[in-house]
Design a protein around this motif. Structure first.
Motif, PDB file in Angstrom:
ATOM      1  N   GLY A   1       1.347  -1.095  -0.203  1.00 27.60           N
ATOM      2  CA  GLY A   1      -0.135  -0.085  -0.148  1.00 27.60           C
ATOM      3  C   GLY A   1       0.910   1.458  -0.194  1.00 27.60           C
ATOM      4  N   HIS A   2       0.681   2.351  -0.798  1.00 24.22           N
ATOM      5  CA  HIS A   2       1.454   3.613  -0.642  1.00 24.22           C
ATOM      6  C   HIS A   2       1.304   4.603   0.117  1.00 24.22           C
ATOM      7  N   ILE A   3      -0.444   4.119   0.714  1.00 28.91           N
ATOM      8  CA  ILE A   3      -1.045   5.737   1.190  1.00 28.91           C
ATOM      9  C   ILE A   3      -0.882   5.191   3.071  1.00 28.91           C
ATOM     10  N   ASN A   4      -1.404   4.123   3.680  1.00 29.92           N
ATOM     11  CA  ASN A   4      -2.140   4.143   4.875  1.00 29.92           C
ATOM     12  C   ASN A   4      -1.125   3.311   4.671  1.00 29.92           C
TER      13      ASN A   4
ATOM     14  N   ASP B   1     -13.279  13.905  -6.861  1.00 29.25           N
ATOM     15  CA  ASP B   1     -12.859  13.516  -8.283  1.00 29.25           C
ATOM     16  C   ASP B   1     -11.517  12.735  -8.177  1.00 29.25           C
ATOM     17  N   PHE B   2     -11.398  11.522  -7.674  1.00 28.68           N
ATOM     18  CA  PHE B   2     -10.733   9.986  -7.072  1.00 28.68           C
ATOM     19  C   PHE B   2      -9.888  10.373  -8.446  1.00 28.68           C
ATOM     20  N   HIS B   3     -11.297   9.614  -9.896  1.00 29.53           N
ATOM     21  CA  HIS B   3     -10.282   9.408 -10.885  1.00 29.53           C
ATOM     22  C   HIS B   3     -11.329   9.828 -11.809  1.00 29.53           C
TER      23      HIS B   3
ATOM     24  N   ASN C   1     -12.770   1.675  -7.200  1.00 27.34           N
ATOM     25  CA  ASN C   1     -11.626   2.444  -7.654  1.00 27.34           C
ATOM     26  C   ASN C   1     -10.268   2.325  -6.571  1.00 27.34           C
ATOM     27  N   ASP C   2     -10.894   1.200  -6.885  1.00 28.44           N
ATOM     28  CA  ASP C   2      -8.758   0.737  -6.689  1.00 28.44           C
ATOM     29  C   ASP C   2      -8.603  -0.630  -6.661  1.00 28.44           C
ATOM     30  N   THR C   3      -8.876  -0.831  -7.726  1.00 32.07           N
ATOM     31  CA  THR C   3      -9.309  -2.160  -8.003  1.00 32.07           C
ATOM     32  C   THR C   3      -7.907  -3.147  -8.237  1.00 32.07           C
ATOM     33  N   LYS C   4      -7.034  -2.832  -7.619  1.00 28.61           N
ATOM     34  CA  LYS C   4      -5.636  -3.447  -8.021  1.00 28.61           C
ATOM     35  C   LYS C   4      -5.809  -4.923  -8.060  1.00 28.61           C
ATOM     36  N   LEU C   5      -5.652  -5.899  -7.927  1.00 27.64           N
ATOM     37  CA  LEU C   5      -5.546  -7.584  -8.264  1.00 27.64           C
ATOM     38  C   LEU C   5      -5.272  -7.356  -6.663  1.00 27.64           C
TER      39      LEU C   5
ATOM     40  N   ALA D   1       6.290  -6.111 -12.289  1.00 25.52           N
ATOM     41  CA  ALA D   1       5.704  -5.646 -11.246  1.00 25.52           C
ATOM     42  C   ALA D   1       5.071  -3.976 -11.684  1.00 25.52           C
ATOM     43  N   GLU D   2       4.357  -2.923 -10.864  1.00 28.63           N
ATOM     44  CA  GLU D   2       4.196  -2.053 -10.685  1.00 28.63           C
ATOM     45  C   GLU D   2       5.524  -0.053 -11.055  1.00 28.63           C
ATOM     46  N   ASP D   3       6.448  -1.325 -10.047  1.00 31.09           N
ATOM     47  CA  ASP D   3       7.398  -0.012 -10.106  1.00 31.09           C
ATOM     48  C   ASP D   3       9.117  -0.658 -10.873  1.00 31.09           C
TER      49      ASP D   3
ATOM     50  N   ILE E   1      -0.169   9.230 -14.782  1.00 25.64           N
ATOM     51  CA  ILE E   1      -0.202  10.720 -14.784  1.00 25.64           C
ATOM     52  C   ILE E   1      -0.164  11.062 -13.233  1.00 25.64           C
ATOM     53  N   ARG E   2      -0.835  10.558 -12.159  1.00 20.74           N
ATOM     54  CA  ARG E   2       0.051  10.953 -10.599  1.00 20.74           C
ATOM     55  C   ARG E   2       0.657  10.484 -10.713  1.00 20.74           C
ATOM     56  N   PHE E   3       1.553   9.061 -10.907  1.00 21.85           N
ATOM     57  CA  PHE E   3       2.793   8.884 -10.591  1.00 21.85           C
ATOM     58  C   PHE E   3       4.140  10.028 -11.122  1.00 21.85           C
TER      59      PHE E   3
ATOM     60  N   ILE F   1     -10.880  -6.014  -0.389  1.00 31.51           N
ATOM     61  CA  ILE F   1     -10.773  -5.652   0.305  1.00 31.51           C
ATOM     62  C   ILE F   1     -10.269  -3.912  -0.113  1.00 31.51           C
ATOM     63  N   ASP F   2      -9.420  -3.486   1.061  1.00 29.34           N
ATOM     64  CA  ASP F   2      -9.366  -1.871   0.994  1.00 29.34           C
ATOM     65  C   ASP F   2     -10.466  -0.741   0.658  1.00 29.34           C
ATOM     66  N   LEU F   3     -11.684  -0.628   1.255  1.00 28.33           N
ATOM     67  CA  LEU F   3     -12.875  -0.405   0.985  1.00 28.33           C
ATOM     68  C   LEU F   3     -12.304   1.515   1.122  1.00 28.33           C
TER      69      LEU F   3
ATOM     70  N   VAL G   1       5.545  13.679  -2.331  1.00 28.95           N
ATOM     71  CA  VAL G   1       4.513  14.434  -1.541  1.00 28.95           C
ATOM     72  C   VAL G   1       3.008  13.493  -1.361  1.00 28.95           C
ATOM     73  N   TYR G   2       2.943  12.730  -2.902  1.00 34.92           N
ATOM     74  CA  TYR G   2       1.548  11.998  -2.527  1.00 34.92           C
ATOM     75  C   TYR G   2       2.170  10.297  -1.870  1.00 34.92           C
ATOM     76  N   PHE G   3       2.389   9.959  -3.216  1.00 34.17           N
ATOM     77  CA  PHE G   3       2.874   8.519  -2.036  1.00 34.17           C
ATOM     78  C   PHE G   3       3.917   7.692  -1.336  1.00 34.17           C
TER      79      PHE G   3
ATOM     80  N   VAL H   1      -6.524  -3.821 -14.943  1.00 32.99           N
ATOM     81  CA  VAL H   1      -5.477  -3.796 -16.016  1.00 32.99           C
ATOM     82  C   VAL H   1      -4.361  -3.310 -15.508  1.00 32.99           C
ATOM     83  N   ARG H   2      -4.041  -2.447 -14.516  1.00 32.89           N
ATOM     84  CA  ARG H   2      -3.238  -1.697 -14.502  1.00 32.89           C
ATOM     85  C   ARG H   2      -1.842  -3.341 -14.285  1.00 32.89           C
ATOM     86  N   LEU H   3      -3.014  -3.730 -12.690  1.00 29.51           N
ATOM     87  CA  LEU H   3      -2.187  -5.184 -12.534  1.00 29.51           C
ATOM     88  C   LEU H   3      -2.060  -6.198 -13.320  1.00 29.51           C
TER      89      LEU H   3
END
Ligand code: GN1
Ligand code: MG
Length: 369
Positions: A31-34, A162-164, A221-225, A267-269, A319-321, A241-243, A330-332, A259-261
């Motif tokens: 997770g990149h946030i919590n 406006d998340f997405h 809205n956060d449908t990573k596998l 891997a994403e990175d 774009i967000r990254f 999970i991750d609601l 400052v975010y992820f 689809v991203r993952l």
């Protein structure tokens, strides 16, 4: 990377209604946030596990409202699962209430904590190891949307407004580029140009929604596998999970983001872009799983854009990254220098491949409609 002082999890757990004796707490580094931890309690000779999470309240500005959403969603899911003869302790998250009967605990220093029961006999996968998991997880997200279509009690709170909203994400990128606060823009010109060349795409879904062609629904809205727990025994996607970002949205946000993952070969990175790609067989499994659960309620304005949404949401995340890279991370959360740039590059590589294979992707969707 600066390290935060580690919180006293034993004291935090004491705020919650847990029986037994605290034994240990270990971080779960995903997770990149919590911030997430796994805690063990001993109760009458038995070890019982829990998940503790610190909610990042700089990202989720109103943790109270966020938890109200999660209470509503998990309570409703529990009823539905019971009515279907399922096991609510494994098929939905279960909030452990605080001793004051609340769904979260605010510490004296102003951090927000929650606790869930641990789901045993199942796990998440950060990378695809088995195509059957891709199908199973995608189907679980489709079922989740179908279930939430009946959620009573009115609109959920928008935990991140406006998340997405891809066009607003694009505008935020352009602002970061204009100010270039960390002087990183000059070194990432190809990535910047990649985004600028795709401005037109960013309005497609949001314009369809504001014109009323694309319906607003309750989406994840956060449908990573890795946000679906896969049962160790059956290989089924048993629990979503991750609601945190369950809120009003478009199904295209969910399918596209999966689809991203779910169709990525690395891997994403991943830094070696030669390894990064979009895999059509994986996309096939995603489309089949999702449509097996969702085809009955989708309308043509949605199904027409499923393949496009994969490219759009991958572009949006890139774009967000890249925006976060320009702003100085400052975010992820990052774990190395240039981490957000590496993440942006994998997303753009996938976008480029999807653009080349859009015809084939559309044929896959059509096959399962
Ligand atoms: C963040 O923290 P995590 O991994 O659940 C982000 C998602 C991104 C994802 C990229 C609230 O999710 O939107 O797609 O990183 N969550 C938030 O991996 O911004
Ligand atoms: Mg998340």
């Amino acid at each position: 990377m600066e390290s935060k002082p580690s919180p006293d999890l034993e004291a935090i757990c004491a705020a919650f209604t847990v029986d037994g004796r605290w034994v240990s707490t270990c971080p779960i580094p995903s997770g990149h946030i919590n911030d997430t931890y796994c805690t063990k309690f001993e109760d009458g000779g038995r070890l019982v596990q829990y998940v503790n999470q610190r909610i990042n309240h700089l990202v989720f500005r109103e943790p109270e409202l966020l938890m109200e959403n999660i209470e509503r969603v998990t309570r409703f899911a529990r009823e539905k699962i019971l009515a279907a003869g399922g096991d609510p302790d494994r098929e939905t998250l279960t909030i452990v209430p605080t001793r004051e009967g609340r769904s979260f605990h605010r510490t004296a220093v102003g951090t927000y904590w929650r606790m869930f029961r641990f789901i045993g006999g199942a796990r998440t996968y950060d990378r695809v190891e088995d195509l059957r998991h891709v199908y199973a997880a995608s189907k679980a997200f489709g079922r989740f949307q179908r279930m939430l279509a009946e959620l009573p009690g009115g609109r959920l709170h928008e935990t991140i407004p406006d998340f997405h909203h891809t066009r607003k994400r694009f505008e935020a990128f352009r602002t970061a580029l204009e100010f270039d606060p960390t002087h990183r823009a000059a070194a990432v010109r190809p990535e910047i140009d990649f985004v600028l060349a795709r401005e037109k795409d960013t309005g497609t879904v949001v314009d369809g929604m504001s014109a009323g062609r694309i319906p607003e629904r309750v989406t994840h809205n956060d449908t990573k596998l890795n946000n679906v727990m896969i049962d160790d025994r059956t290989g089924e996607g048993i629990c979503v999970i991750d609601l945190d970002t369950v809120m009003p949205g478009s199904v295209l946000y969910d399918f596209g983001d999966s689809v991203r993952l779910g169709a990525a070969t690395a891997a994403e990175d991943e830094r070696d872009l030669a390894k990064v790609g979009f895999d059509l067989d994986m996309f096939d499994r995603l489309a089949a799983g999702y449509l097996d659960a969702a085809r009955d309620f989708l309308v043509p304005a949605e199904t027409d854009l499923l393949a496009f949404s994969a490219k759009l949401l991958t572009l949006e995340c890139g774009i967000r990254f890249l925006t976060d890279h320009l702003k100085g991370d400052v975010y992820f959360k990052i774990h190395r220098e240039g981490h957000n740039l590496d993440r942006a590059r994998t997303q753009f590589k996938m976008v480029a491949e999807m653009e080349k294979r859009m015809g084939a992707m559309e044929a896959v969707v059509k096959k399962y409609l």
